[in-house]
Scaffold this motif. Structure first.
Motif, PDB file in Angstrom:
ATOM      1  N   TYR A  25      37.685 126.475  20.718  1.00  0.00           N
ATOM      2  CA  TYR A  25      38.311 125.860  21.888  1.00  0.00           C
ATOM      3  C   TYR A  25      39.827 126.068  21.942  1.00  0.00           C
ATOM      4  CZ  TYR A  25      33.725 123.857  22.090  1.00  0.00           C
ATOM      5  OH  TYR A  25      32.362 123.710  22.155  1.00  0.00           O
ATOM      6  N   GLU A  51      43.225 121.726  28.256  1.00  0.00           N
ATOM      7  CA  GLU A  51      41.968 122.266  28.773  1.00  0.00           C
ATOM      8  C   GLU A  51      40.975 122.524  27.644  1.00  0.00           C
ATOM      9  OE1 GLU A  51      45.002 123.601  29.473  1.00  0.00           O
ATOM     10  OE2 GLU A  51      45.239 122.952  31.537  1.00  0.00           O
ATOM     11  N   GLU A  54      39.695 119.160  26.392  1.00  0.00           N
ATOM     12  CA  GLU A  54      38.709 118.590  27.320  1.00  0.00           C
ATOM     13  C   GLU A  54      37.361 119.292  27.188  1.00  0.00           C
ATOM     14  OE1 GLU A  54      38.894 115.950  29.351  1.00  0.00           O
ATOM     15  OE2 GLU A  54      40.978 115.518  28.832  1.00  0.00           O
ATOM     16  N   GLN A  55      37.385 120.619  27.063  1.00  0.00           N
ATOM     17  CA  GLN A  55      36.139 121.381  26.919  1.00  0.00           C
ATOM     18  C   GLN A  55      35.446 121.042  25.605  1.00  0.00           C
ATOM     19  OE1 GLN A  55      34.824 123.419  29.470  1.00  0.00           O
ATOM     20  NE2 GLN A  55      33.058 123.022  28.172  1.00  0.00           N
ATOM     21  N   ALA A  58      33.811 117.681  25.932  1.00  0.00           N
ATOM     22  CA  ALA A  58      32.601 117.774  26.764  1.00  0.00           C
ATOM     23  C   ALA A  58      31.451 118.436  26.013  1.00  0.00           C
ATOM     24  CB  ALA A  58      32.917 118.550  28.042  1.00  0.00           C
ATOM     25  N   ASP A  59      31.758 119.483  25.253  1.00  0.00           N
ATOM     26  CA  ASP A  59      30.712 120.244  24.556  1.00  0.00           C
ATOM     27  C   ASP A  59      30.206 119.568  23.284  1.00  0.00           C
ATOM     28  OD1 ASP A  59      31.023 122.192  26.503  1.00  0.00           O
ATOM     29  OD2 ASP A  59      31.981 123.655  25.167  1.00  0.00           O
TER      30      ASP A  59
END
Length: 79
Positions: A25, A51, A54-55, A58-59
C-alpha cells in the motif's frame, strides 16, 4: 501528508509482520509497537500517503490473514 493506523492481530503482531502487511500500500514512514491498557499488542503504522492508508484499512480490516484476525483503524491521539 501521511496517516497513522492502529493495527492489531489475534495472534499478536511484530514489526516484520506489520511491514509485510502494509508494503503493498505504499511507503511506511514509521512503525512502533505498543501494548494497550488491556494488554493487547498493537502496531502504530504511519503511511506516506493517506490514499494508501485508506486502501490498506479497507482491504485489511476484518480479514483473516495466515490464521490471524486483523483489525485496522485510524490511530487516535491519546492525551
Amino acid at each position: 501528508m501521511g496517516k497513522k493506523l492502529a493495527v492489531s492481530s489475534s495472534n499478536g503482531i511484530d514489526e516484520e509482520f506489520a511491514r509485510e502487511l502494509f508494503a503493498p500500500y505504499g511507503e511506511v514512514i514509521s512503525l512502533s509497537l505498543a501494548t494497550t491498557d488491556g494488554g493487547r499488542e498493537i502496531a502504530i503504522v504511519e503511511m506516506e500517503s493517506s490514499e494508501g492508508a485508506e486502501q490498506a484499512m479497507a482491504d485489511l480490516d476484518g480479514n483473516n490473514i495466515n490464521g490471524s484476525f486483523i483489525q485496522v483503524t485510524e490511530a487516535k491521539r491519546v492525551g
